[in-house]
Design a protein around this motif. Structure first.
Motif, mmCIF file in Angstrom:
data_model
loop_
_atom_site.group_PDB
_atom_site.id
_atom_site.type_symbol
_atom_site.label_atom_id
_atom_site.label_comp_id
_atom_site.label_asym_id
_atom_site.label_seq_id
_atom_site.Cartn_x
_atom_site.Cartn_y
_atom_site.Cartn_z
ATOM 1 N N GLY A 1 33.425 46.485 4.069
ATOM 2 C CA GLY A 1 32.286 45.820 4.690
ATOM 3 C C GLY A 1 32.713 44.604 5.502
ATOM 4 O O GLY A 1 32.212 44.373 6.606
ATOM 5 N N ILE A 2 33.656 43.836 4.967
ATOM 6 C CA ILE A 2 34.160 42.669 5.697
ATOM 7 C C ILE A 2 34.886 43.116 6.962
ATOM 8 O O ILE A 2 34.695 42.531 8.038
ATOM 9 N N PHE A 3 35.710 44.172 6.879
ATOM 10 C CA PHE A 3 36.438 44.656 8.053
ATOM 11 C C PHE A 3 35.488 45.234 9.100
ATOM 12 O O PHE A 3 35.711 45.068 10.302
ATOM 13 N N ILE A 4 34.435 45.912 8.665
ATOM 14 C CA ILE A 4 33.444 46.434 9.615
ATOM 15 C C ILE A 4 32.784 45.286 10.369
ATOM 16 O O ILE A 4 32.612 45.341 11.587
ATOM 17 N N LEU A 5 32.443 44.230 9.645
ATOM 18 C CA LEU A 5 31.825 43.085 10.300
ATOM 19 C C LEU A 5 32.804 42.429 11.276
ATOM 20 O O LEU A 5 32.415 42.015 12.373
ATOM 21 N N MET A 6 34.085 42.350 10.914
ATOM 22 C CA MET A 6 35.078 41.778 11.836
ATOM 23 C C MET A 6 35.196 42.633 13.099
ATOM 24 O O MET A 6 35.337 42.098 14.201
ATOM 25 N N ALA A 7 35.120 43.950 12.958
ATOM 26 C CA ALA A 7 35.159 44.831 14.131
ATOM 27 C C ALA A 7 33.938 44.602 15.012
ATOM 28 O O ALA A 7 34.042 44.573 16.246
ATOM 29 N N LEU A 8 32.786 44.393 14.399
ATOM 30 C CA LEU A 8 31.585 44.090 15.175
ATOM 31 C C LEU A 8 31.702 42.739 15.866
ATOM 32 O O LEU A 8 31.208 42.563 16.982
ATOM 33 N N HIS A 9 32.374 41.788 15.216
ATOM 34 C CA HIS A 9 32.615 40.491 15.857
ATOM 35 C C HIS A 9 33.482 40.662 17.102
ATOM 36 O O HIS A 9 33.257 39.997 18.115
ATOM 37 N N LEU A 10 34.475 41.536 17.025
ATOM 38 C CA LEU A 10 35.327 41.777 18.192
ATOM 39 C C LEU A 10 34.517 42.351 19.352
ATOM 40 O O LEU A 10 34.747 42.005 20.512
ATOM 41 N N LEU A 11 33.561 43.219 19.045
ATOM 42 C CA LEU A 11 32.684 43.743 20.089
ATOM 43 C C LEU A 11 31.788 42.643 20.655
ATOM 44 O O LEU A 11 31.387 42.698 21.811
ATOM 45 N N ASN A 12 31.497 41.638 19.853
ATOM 46 C CA ASN A 12 30.661 40.532 20.291
ATOM 47 C C ASN A 12 31.351 39.709 21.384
ATOM 48 O O ASN A 12 30.686 39.030 22.158
ATOM 49 N N PHE A 13 32.683 39.769 21.439
ATOM 50 C CA PHE A 13 33.412 39.020 22.461
ATOM 51 C C PHE A 13 33.146 39.543 23.870
ATOM 52 O O PHE A 13 33.504 38.908 24.849
ATOM 53 N N LEU A 14 32.531 40.720 23.988
ATOM 54 C CA LEU A 14 32.182 41.252 25.302
ATOM 55 C C LEU A 14 31.069 40.436 25.957
ATOM 56 O O LEU A 14 30.877 40.512 27.168
ATOM 57 N N PHE A 15 30.338 39.677 25.157
ATOM 58 C CA PHE A 15 29.243 38.853 25.654
ATOM 59 C C PHE A 15 29.634 37.390 25.500
ATOM 60 O O PHE A 15 29.560 36.843 24.408
ATOM 61 N N PRO A 16 30.051 36.732 26.590
ATOM 62 C CA PRO A 16 30.616 35.377 26.484
ATOM 63 C C PRO A 16 29.682 34.354 25.839
ATOM 64 O O PRO A 16 30.124 33.524 25.060
ATOM 65 N N LEU A 17 28.400 34.390 26.135
ATOM 66 C CA LEU A 17 27.494 33.396 25.564
ATOM 67 C C LEU A 17 27.350 33.585 24.056
ATOM 68 O O LEU A 17 27.293 32.614 23.309
ATOM 69 N N ALA A 18 27.335 34.832 23.623
ATOM 70 C CA ALA A 18 27.196 35.118 22.200
ATOM 71 C C ALA A 18 28.407 34.618 21.412
ATOM 72 O O ALA A 18 28.299 34.294 20.238
ATOM 73 N N PHE A 19 29.557 34.524 22.071
ATOM 74 C CA PHE A 19 30.770 34.047 21.412
ATOM 75 C C PHE A 19 30.593 32.614 20.904
ATOM 76 O O PHE A 19 31.063 32.259 19.834
ATOM 77 N N PHE A 20 29.905 31.782 21.667
ATOM 78 C CA PHE A 20 29.733 30.383 21.279
ATOM 79 C C PHE A 20 28.689 30.204 20.183
ATOM 80 O O PHE A 20 28.680 29.205 19.494
ATOM 81 N N PHE A 21 27.810 31.167 20.042
ATOM 82 C CA PHE A 21 26.770 31.100 19.021
ATOM 83 C C PHE A 21 26.900 32.282 18.061
ATOM 84 O O PHE A 21 25.902 32.871 17.656
ATOM 85 N N ILE A 22 28.125 32.599 17.685
ATOM 86 C CA ILE A 22 28.373 33.791 16.865
ATOM 87 C C ILE A 22 27.684 33.706 15.504
ATOM 88 O O ILE A 22 27.270 34.710 14.955
ATOM 89 N N GLY A 23 27.518 32.497 14.983
ATOM 90 C CA GLY A 23 26.860 32.340 13.694
ATOM 91 C C GLY A 23 25.438 32.866 13.700
ATOM 92 O O GLY A 23 24.948 33.402 12.713
ATOM 93 N N VAL A 24 24.756 32.731 14.837
ATOM 94 C CA VAL A 24 23.378 33.202 14.956
ATOM 95 C C VAL A 24 23.329 34.584 15.608
ATOM 96 O O VAL A 24 22.565 35.454 15.175
#
Length: 88
Positions: free
Chosen positions: A15-38
């Motif tokens: 589950g932790i690794f799946i979430l980390m993979a989803l975080h990597l996909l989040n890097f495709l959206f630059p604004l979301a990178f700065f507010f990753i917590g939300v």
């Protein structure tokens, strides 16, 4: 450690690794990178629903652990950056 305990801990780590993979996909959206917590809520909630629907409670717990750690690290870094700017 029994076989059942190993499976449980493996599902939590998965589950932790799946979430980390989803975080990597989040890097495709630059604004979301700065507010990753939300912004992680956008993909965390559907992932949790799918995991719970399939009966993977330990995997969902791993995702929640990863989300909590991500949120705390993001909030700490944001606080350090903003706090550093206030003292200049």
């Amino acid at each position: 450690m029994e076989e059942n305990e190993r499976e449980s801990s493996w599902e939590i780590w998965l589950g932790i690794f799946i979430l980390m993979a989803l975080h990597l996909l989040n890097f495709l959206f630059p604004l979301a990178f700065f507010f990753i917590g939300v912004s992680q809520l956008i993909y965390l909630i559907p992932a949790l629903i799918i995991a719970l629907y399939k009966g993977k409670k330990k995997m969902a717990a791993g995702m929640l652990i990863g989300a909590g750690v991500t949120f705390l690290i993001n909030a700490t870094c944001y606080g350090l950056v903003m706090g550093g700017m206030m003292w200049r």
